[in-house]
Structure formats: C-alpha cells, structure tokens
Design an enzyme around this catalytic site. Sequence first.
Site, PDB file in Angstrom:
ATOM      1  CG  HIS A 124      -2.178  -1.037   1.107  1.00  0.00           C
ATOM      2  ND1 HIS A 124      -2.680  -1.551  -0.203  1.00  0.00           N
ATOM      3  CD2 HIS A 124      -2.551  -1.564   1.952  1.00  0.00           C
ATOM      4  CE1 HIS A 124      -3.444  -2.380   0.608  1.00  0.00           C
ATOM      5  NE2 HIS A 124      -3.029  -2.668   1.833  1.00  0.00           N
ATOM      6  CG  ASP A 161      -2.635  -8.231   0.560  1.00  0.00           C
ATOM      7  OD1 ASP A 161      -2.211  -8.402   2.015  1.00  0.00           O
ATOM      8  OD2 ASP A 161      -3.697  -7.535   0.889  1.00  0.00           O
ATOM      9  CG  ASP A 248      -4.833 -10.213   3.105  1.00  0.00           C
ATOM     10  OD1 ASP A 248      -5.078 -10.460   2.597  1.00  0.00           O
ATOM     11  OD2 ASP A 248      -5.059  -8.499   4.083  1.00  0.00           O
TER      12      ASP A 248
HETATM   13 ZN   LIG Z   1      -3.865  -7.050   2.561  1.00  0.00          ZN
END
Ligand SMILES: [Zn+2]
Length: 341
Positions: A124, A161, A248
């Site tokens: 991110h 992810d 995740d």
């Molecule tokens: Zn994530």
Amino acid sequence: MPRSVYLSHPASLEHDTGSHPERAARIVAIEQELARHDWLGMERVEAPRVSAETLTAVHPARYVRGIEELCAAGPGSIDADTFVVEASYEAALRAAGGAVRLVDLLLSGEAPTGLSALRPPGHHAEPSRGMGFCLFDNVAVAAQHALDAHGLERVLVLDWDVHHGNGTNAAFHASSNVLFVSLHEWPLYPGTGPASDVGSGAGVGYTVNLPVTAGAGDALYASLLEHVVAPLALAYRPQLILISAGFDAHRDDPLADIELTESGFAALTGTVRRLGAELEAPIGAVLEGGYDLRALAASTAAMLRVLTAPDPPAAIDVPLVPEARSAAARLAEHWPALPAV
Ligand SMILES: [Zn+2]
C-alpha cells in the site's frame, strides 16, 4: 541443488503496533508453523537493511527522511491505521532489504524460489505516501532493483493480497518493465484497482487489475490464474516472478470476505510454479497481509510446500468461469496475441 531461501530478521518483531491486526505475532505464527516442518528444507537468511540508493529508486529521499523522522519521534502514525514506533524504521529498512536480497539470491542462481517474511508489509505504500500498515513498498523496491542492478527488462509482480496493491500499482503505472497483476476484493480498502485501470503512458496494458466480489473462492481464483494470468505471463515472458503474498483472502481472515482455503493458495502457487518452469524464471514471494494467525501460518506453509517442491505440481484441468472469461476478453484489447477464450 540450491535450496529455497527464507528471509527474516528479528527487527520485524520490534515494530510494535500494539493490538493492531498487523502485529508481530503474525511472524511468530508463521515461524512456529515452519519450524514444526523443519523449515521445509529452506535455508534461512538474515535480511540486510536496504541501501539508500536502492530504496530511493522507488521512494523519493524526502519521503524516506520523513519516515525516519516520524519513527525517531515515535510512537506516531501516518494515518488512522498505520502506526510507527522508534524501531519501525529499522524494521522497514530490513523488510525492504529482505525482498531485495531475495531477488539477488534468485537472480544469481543461489536459490530457485524463496520467501521474504518480514514486516511491516509494503504494497500500500506509494512512492511518496505510506498508508495501510505500509511504510516502504518492499516488493516494488525489489522489482526495481531487479531492473536496475541485474539489468532485467521484464518482471511480473502478482499481488494476491485481498486488498489492491495501490503502492505497486502507482510505482509502475507508466512502465512496461513491470507487469503488475492484482487480484483483490472489490469494493474494499483502499478503493483503487478497478478493472479499467490498465496503466498509463508506456505502461498501458501492463497494469492488470482483476477485482472480485465478496464471496469469491478457490474456484474463481484458480480460474483467473489459469485462464487469465498464465496466458498473460506466457505472452509477457517475465525474467523474474514476484508474488505479493498476502493471505488475507483466506476465508477465516477478519479483514475481508474472500473464501480462499489453504489448498486454494497451494493451487495458485502451483500455477505460478508451472509458469516459472516454462519461462525459466525464478519465483520470489514477499509477505504482505494475513490477519488470522492460524490461517496465515497454514496458508504460508501451503504456498511454501509448493515453492520448495523439487518440481511443479502437474497441471490440472481448471474450469473457465464467466468472470475469468470476461477478464480475458477485456485483456485482449491490450494483448491481442492472447489466445481467445
Ligand atoms: Zn491486505
């Protein structure tokens, strides 16, 4: 026969985020699981600090200095969910350095595959903006290093992810030297990564966003890998494959609503191994998210069992689902050589 490598450093445990889901216990859980299985035969390597030169190839020096100063004055925060303490800077340098060292080991032929298992995660972090638990974009720094230090021309970054890797997306948006492919839940944090974002300038077509809706599971992900990502990779012919390996998207994860299982992650890894074999490209995984400790540890081990196996698993017949068919049709605009599905 060179062994697969596992990069880590105790500094990852000192990045103390308290009761935050992105916590040191994640690394402990992974390592306890791997220790139970004799590290799957991997060689353990200590992650060095990333050099300033390598780091600033992605993140401007002014941003790096800002992170250093924020940590030195810590505890502090970058945004509502990205916290730092004094030790976070060292942890972040090692997290980027581990991914870079992994690339060096892969490209020098010392290891065919490996995992850089450090935190904070990275995908991110945009070049000038940390966010979403991330300070430096570890996988982006490693991919850029493969281009700059090893002279590679084509690197595939596959980001599975559950969140869109907006940092990596931003870092290589205008580049054809990195093919960035992201599978992510949509809508979900950080809100970027629609299918219509295909890159810019010379990079048009080299950003491939494959958003999926809540409830998607092993079958859809496998179909996207086999029928969209694999043909795309064969057309691009990357010299190195990096996985932004977040876990995740597991069905037990508390932060998202995708239903992957451990065997689903193993199947995705199997497709990547077959690609690596076909393309003669080494494969490096870089840890991103994953917040249910049991699911994270089991899924990481499931991926590593496939990455450390002597040979890729045999190909299996994966049904083409409608979402994969439409994604492949969208891609054909920028990749006319892809086989029609
Ligand atoms: Zn994530």
